[in-house]
Write an enzyme that holds these catalytic residues in place. Structure first.
Site, PDB file in Angstrom:
ATOM      1  N   ASP A  30      47.041  45.166  52.390  1.00 29.74           N
ATOM      2  CA  ASP A  30      45.852  43.822  51.282  1.00 29.74           C
ATOM      3  C   ASP A  30      46.996  43.174  50.158  1.00 29.74           C
ATOM      4  OD1 ASP A  30      44.535  42.711  49.472  1.00 29.74           O
ATOM      5  OD2 ASP A  30      43.910  44.723  48.590  1.00 29.74           O
ATOM      6  N   ASP A  54      46.107  41.979  46.775  1.00 26.15           N
ATOM      7  CA  ASP A  54      45.567  41.749  45.011  1.00 26.15           C
ATOM      8  C   ASP A  54      45.600  43.924  45.290  1.00 26.15           C
ATOM      9  OD1 ASP A  54      46.315  39.298  44.854  1.00 26.15           O
ATOM     10  OD2 ASP A  54      44.289  39.164  44.641  1.00 26.15           O
TER      11      ASP A  54
HETATM   12 MG   LIG Z   1      42.814  44.485  46.472  1.00 32.81          MG
END
Ligand SMILES: [Mg+2]
Length: 159
Positions: A11, A13
């Protein structure tokens, strides 16, 4: 039989950097003369500190790397990967809104790697829940990606 994953998926963020690229910062981003990365307002943008080493280590072990992000700020996210000189590590990037199951189905189709050979790091429990159902080994990241988290995850793979 190798117990190593063939692909590690990240991922973005709150896994590689400590903000939401679509709300907390203001793209476009640029590199200043001293080599730091700033947003449009001049705010300093940083990665979690171990991230460059984490990606370098996975690459060194001959494991492929991909990104799976649900952000709507696709351009800004790609720009950050380039400005931080991380872009070359990623064999595949799936960056767009939607359920992460879609991102992983695309990754599986394009890479040909089975879900059981993938290791995934994300800070959101709902993504971990969704992607786990596919058979991917998932690790919930609490305070950003670190070398310690990587080492522990590689030692316990496959779950
Ligand atoms: Mg995230």
């Amino acid at each position: 039989m190798s117990r190593k994953p063939e692909l590690v998926v990240f991922d973005l963020d709150y896994t590689l950097w400590p903000f939401w690229v679509d709300t907390h910062v203001d793209p476009p981003f640029r590199k200043t003369s001293d080599g730091t990365v700033v947003d449009q307002t001049g705010r300093l943008i940083r990665l979690y500190k171990d991230v460059p080493q984490v990606l370098a280590e996975i690459h060194k072990q001959g494991i492929l790397i991909a990104a799976a992000s649900r952000t709507g700020e696709v351009k800004g996210a790609n720009q950050l990967l380039q400005l931080f000189s991380l872009d070359h590590y990623f064999s595949q990037k799936e960056i767009y809104p939607g359920c992460k199951v879609n991102h992983f189905q695309r990754i599986q189709q394009r890479s040909g790697i089975p879900f059981q050979k993938m290791l995934f790091f994300d800070d959101e429990r709902r993504n971990i829940t969704d992607v786990s159902r596919l058979g991917v080994t998932c690790v919930l990241v609490q305070d950003g990606m670190s070398l310690k988290i990587l080492k522990e995850a590689l030692e316990m793979f496959p779950q």
